[in-house]
Design a protein around this motif. Structure first.
Motif, mmCIF file in Angstrom:
data_model
loop_
_atom_site.group_PDB
_atom_site.id
_atom_site.type_symbol
_atom_site.label_atom_id
_atom_site.label_comp_id
_atom_site.label_asym_id
_atom_site.label_seq_id
_atom_site.Cartn_x
_atom_site.Cartn_y
_atom_site.Cartn_z
ATOM 1 N N ALA A 171 2.100 12.919 -6.213
ATOM 2 C CA ALA A 171 1.261 12.047 -7.048
ATOM 3 C C ALA A 171 0.684 12.829 -8.221
ATOM 4 O O ALA A 171 0.527 12.300 -9.328
ATOM 5 C CB ALA A 171 0.145 11.426 -6.214
ATOM 6 N N ARG B 39 7.269 8.228 -12.468
ATOM 7 C CA ARG B 39 6.290 7.808 -11.453
ATOM 8 C C ARG B 39 6.946 7.015 -10.332
ATOM 9 O O ARG B 39 6.612 7.194 -9.156
ATOM 10 C CB ARG B 39 5.182 6.990 -12.122
ATOM 11 N N ASP C 102 -1.474 4.619 2.466
ATOM 12 C CA ASP C 102 -1.445 5.084 1.073
ATOM 13 C C ASP C 102 -0.488 4.273 0.189
ATOM 14 O O ASP C 102 0.617 3.938 0.603
ATOM 15 C CB ASP C 102 -0.993 6.552 1.044
ATOM 16 N N PHE C 103 -0.926 4.030 -1.031
ATOM 17 C CA PHE C 103 -0.080 3.266 -1.954
ATOM 18 C C PHE C 103 -0.268 3.727 -3.391
ATOM 19 O O PHE C 103 -1.268 4.353 -3.729
ATOM 20 C CB PHE C 103 -0.338 1.755 -1.827
ATOM 21 N N ALA C 104 0.734 3.399 -4.213
ATOM 22 C CA ALA C 104 0.678 3.716 -5.643
ATOM 23 C C ALA C 104 0.812 2.415 -6.418
ATOM 24 O O ALA C 104 1.522 1.504 -6.001
ATOM 25 C CB ALA C 104 1.814 4.670 -6.011
ATOM 26 N N VAL C 105 0.104 2.339 -7.532
ATOM 27 C CA VAL C 105 0.106 1.148 -8.384
ATOM 28 C C VAL C 105 0.718 1.537 -9.728
ATOM 29 O O VAL C 105 0.258 2.489 -10.365
ATOM 30 C CB VAL C 105 -1.345 0.635 -8.562
ATOM 31 N N PHE D 162 -0.371 10.656 -11.800
ATOM 32 C CA PHE D 162 -1.188 9.503 -11.424
ATOM 33 C C PHE D 162 -2.674 9.875 -11.464
ATOM 34 O O PHE D 162 -3.036 11.019 -11.138
ATOM 35 C CB PHE D 162 -0.903 9.077 -9.970
ATOM 36 N N ALA E 13 7.504 10.292 -2.295
ATOM 37 C CA ALA E 13 6.294 10.521 -1.495
ATOM 38 C C ALA E 13 6.110 9.456 -0.414
ATOM 39 O O ALA E 13 5.155 9.513 0.359
ATOM 40 C CB ALA E 13 5.070 10.548 -2.409
ATOM 41 N N PHE F 37 -2.158 4.423 -10.778
ATOM 42 C CA PHE F 37 -2.923 5.278 -9.875
ATOM 43 C C PHE F 37 -2.335 5.249 -8.467
ATOM 44 O O PHE F 37 -1.599 4.340 -8.100
ATOM 45 C CB PHE F 37 -4.410 4.885 -9.855
ATOM 46 N N ALA F 38 -2.697 6.286 -7.700
ATOM 47 C CA ALA F 38 -2.263 6.378 -6.305
ATOM 48 C C ALA F 38 -3.501 6.478 -5.426
ATOM 49 O O ALA F 38 -4.499 7.078 -5.814
ATOM 50 C CB ALA F 38 -1.384 7.606 -6.103
ATOM 51 N N VAL F 39 -3.432 5.857 -4.272
ATOM 52 C CA VAL F 39 -4.543 5.832 -3.325
ATOM 53 C C VAL F 39 -4.106 6.583 -2.070
ATOM 54 O O VAL F 39 -3.081 6.252 -1.476
ATOM 55 C CB VAL F 39 -4.923 4.371 -2.982
ATOM 56 N N ILE F 40 -4.852 7.613 -1.702
ATOM 57 C CA ILE F 40 -4.457 8.496 -0.596
ATOM 58 C C ILE F 40 -5.659 8.725 0.316
ATOM 59 O O ILE F 40 -6.753 9.043 -0.158
ATOM 60 C CB ILE F 40 -3.943 9.858 -1.129
ATOM 61 N N SER F 41 -5.453 8.576 1.606
ATOM 62 C CA SER F 41 -6.493 8.906 2.577
ATOM 63 C C SER F 41 -6.271 10.325 3.088
ATOM 64 O O SER F 41 -5.136 10.707 3.384
ATOM 65 C CB SER F 41 -6.433 7.935 3.761
ATOM 66 N N ARG G 216 2.209 13.838 -0.428
ATOM 67 C CA ARG G 216 1.798 12.744 -1.319
ATOM 68 C C ARG G 216 0.871 13.249 -2.418
ATOM 69 O O ARG G 216 0.986 12.835 -3.569
ATOM 70 C CB ARG G 216 1.134 11.636 -0.504
ATOM 71 N N VAL H 290 -6.917 -2.771 2.873
ATOM 72 C CA VAL H 290 -6.746 -1.394 2.394
ATOM 73 C C VAL H 290 -7.356 -0.446 3.428
ATOM 74 O O VAL H 290 -8.576 -0.352 3.548
ATOM 75 C CB VAL H 290 -7.390 -1.219 0.999
ATOM 76 N N TYR H 291 -6.501 0.245 4.169
ATOM 77 C CA TYR H 291 -6.927 1.083 5.307
ATOM 78 C C TYR H 291 -7.835 0.272 6.252
ATOM 79 O O TYR H 291 -8.737 0.846 6.875
ATOM 80 C CB TYR H 291 -7.685 2.333 4.839
ATOM 81 N N PHE I 222 5.196 6.382 -0.697
ATOM 82 C CA PHE I 222 4.093 5.443 -0.905
ATOM 83 C C PHE I 222 4.588 4.002 -0.781
ATOM 84 O O PHE I 222 5.722 3.697 -1.160
ATOM 85 C CB PHE I 222 3.532 5.568 -2.334
ATOM 86 N N LEU J 30 -0.834 -2.896 2.551
ATOM 87 C CA LEU J 30 -1.564 -1.752 1.972
ATOM 88 C C LEU J 30 -2.463 -1.042 2.986
ATOM 89 O O LEU J 30 -3.454 -0.425 2.613
ATOM 90 C CB LEU J 30 -2.411 -2.201 0.773
ATOM 91 N N THR J 31 -2.089 -1.110 4.249
ATOM 92 C CA THR J 31 -2.916 -0.458 5.265
ATOM 93 C C THR J 31 -2.849 1.060 5.159
ATOM 94 O O THR J 31 -3.642 1.775 5.759
ATOM 95 C CB THR J 31 -2.478 -0.924 6.667
#
Lengths: 243, 243
Positions: A150, B146, B127-130, A155, B153, A128-132, A146, A85-86, B155, B124-125
């Motif tokens: 999102a 969603r 941004d991602f959404a779950v 999310f 977006a 949920f969404a994960v954003i850097s 994004r 993850v990143y 993702f 998943l390096t």
């Protein structure tokens, strides 16, 4: 065997690593990672060769790992959280793309959105969404898009890299975008130094979050329309019907 | 002390648990969880009381845990993955909302998107959404929205609960929605039985994914516009500029 382990150590304390990560470290000839993480595992790496490179030189580090692996050594690249993850996992595949004979094994760890969520309560019980927010390698417009979509999708949003010296106001800008679709009263939380000394967390509203000063060791979680505070903890119900 | 641990055991093999999870189990008086997970930790729980409830009776299980905790016993609720991601952590906070004297400690584990990603490579390096496809507690329209916005977006999308007996065609429907914004050639992967016997994974295109039969033990990851296949692995670069 020409092998590189890419190992996530989790949130920074020895007891939050998995046995699988520890085994892989013990089975490696050479270890690389930032000093902090090397220190954390020092009892497991006695007598092993260690190499490190300065921050932001991840590609050089991967190239060096490749070089050692081509010599037949087993290399462990360690990092905090989940290396996927990143993390370094993506770069190592890219750097090794011309060398299919190198076996790459990614060993997952607990990433900051999960360890941070556990401290705040249970904000990630639903989508949920994960954003850097780092725009070092991604155009800011893409990040904005994004954040906006999102938020529109309701999310829960987890933000990595919310700030740096050069990006002091990025979290504020992100909040302003999210406020297009999320209420200003949306419960949010932020966590610093997860799993290590100086660990702290706070729960605020999205409106208040705009003015919070965060650093690169902070992870931020913004609730969805259902997220609430229960006994001081941030909780997203698992669905939209009653319990 | 009136305490409930909500413990994520990770992807299903003993060596993928953290020492923190093992310590919490050892420090509990009573353990609850599905048989499979109880079996996994049986060496650590000798002499401890165990209770279980059938599948889908999570609320009853939480109420029973609360009852024991009110008696002064320390209860460990164990589950796979991360107990905070579509897990029991949210429900336990809700069930205990009237009992602030109960201390709840969520112990994170490695969730399926991370353990699954590690098997597939490094998707998943970035941004991602779950998103969960279960519409048991969430209206399908919300899930569709969603999927659509997360695709717009760009993702990487990780899907939990892609199917069940009653929802045999849900993954296909999800793919059709994602195809509005994602190319049919988007690299995707799916993983079954992560970390346990029968573990398997495959990489396909989004177009092919439509026809793949999945079950409730499957996790699916759909790439973004940058995701590619390198030496048979799914890799999302960490940014939009060159390496």
């Amino acid at each position: 065997m020409k092998k590189i382990f890419v190992i996530g150590l989790g949130p920074g304390s020895f007891e939050q690593m998995t046995q699988r990560a520890i085994n892989a470290i013990e089975n490696s000839d050479i270890i690389t990672g930032y000093d902090y993480y090397i220190e954390l595992i020092k009892d497991k790496i006695k007598g092993k060769e260690i190499f490190s490179t300065p921050m932001k030189q991840e590609i050089d580090r991967c190239k060096k790992a490749l070089e050692y692996a081509l010599q037949g050594k087993t290399v462990a690249m360690v990092s905090s959280g989940d290396s996927g993850v990143y993390g370094m996992a993506g770069i190592i595949y890219q750097v090794c793309s011309e060398y299919p004979e190198i076996e790459i094994e990614v060993i997952p760890g607990i990433t900051a959105c999960c360890s941070g969520a556990a401290l705040l309560g249970a904000p990630l019980t639903h989508d949920f969404a994960v954003i850097s927010l780092s725009d070092l390698l991604t155009p800011w417009e893409k990040i904005e898009k994004r954040l906006l979509l999102a938020s529109e999708a309701d999310f829960v949003i987890c933000i990595y890299n919310p700030s740096s010296k050069k990006r002091a106001d990025y979290l504020k800008r992100a909040c302003e975008i999210m406020l297009n679709f999320k209420s200003k009263d949306t419960p949010c939380g932020y966590i610093r130094n997860i799993g290590r000394s100086g660990e702290e967390y706070n729960i605020v509203t999205l409106y208040e979050l705009k003015e919070i000063k965060v650093d690169m060791f902070t992870t931020v979680i913004i609730g969805n329309s259902q997220t609430k505070i229960i006994n001081g903890k941030l909780v997203t119900p698992r669905g939209y019907r009653n319990l």
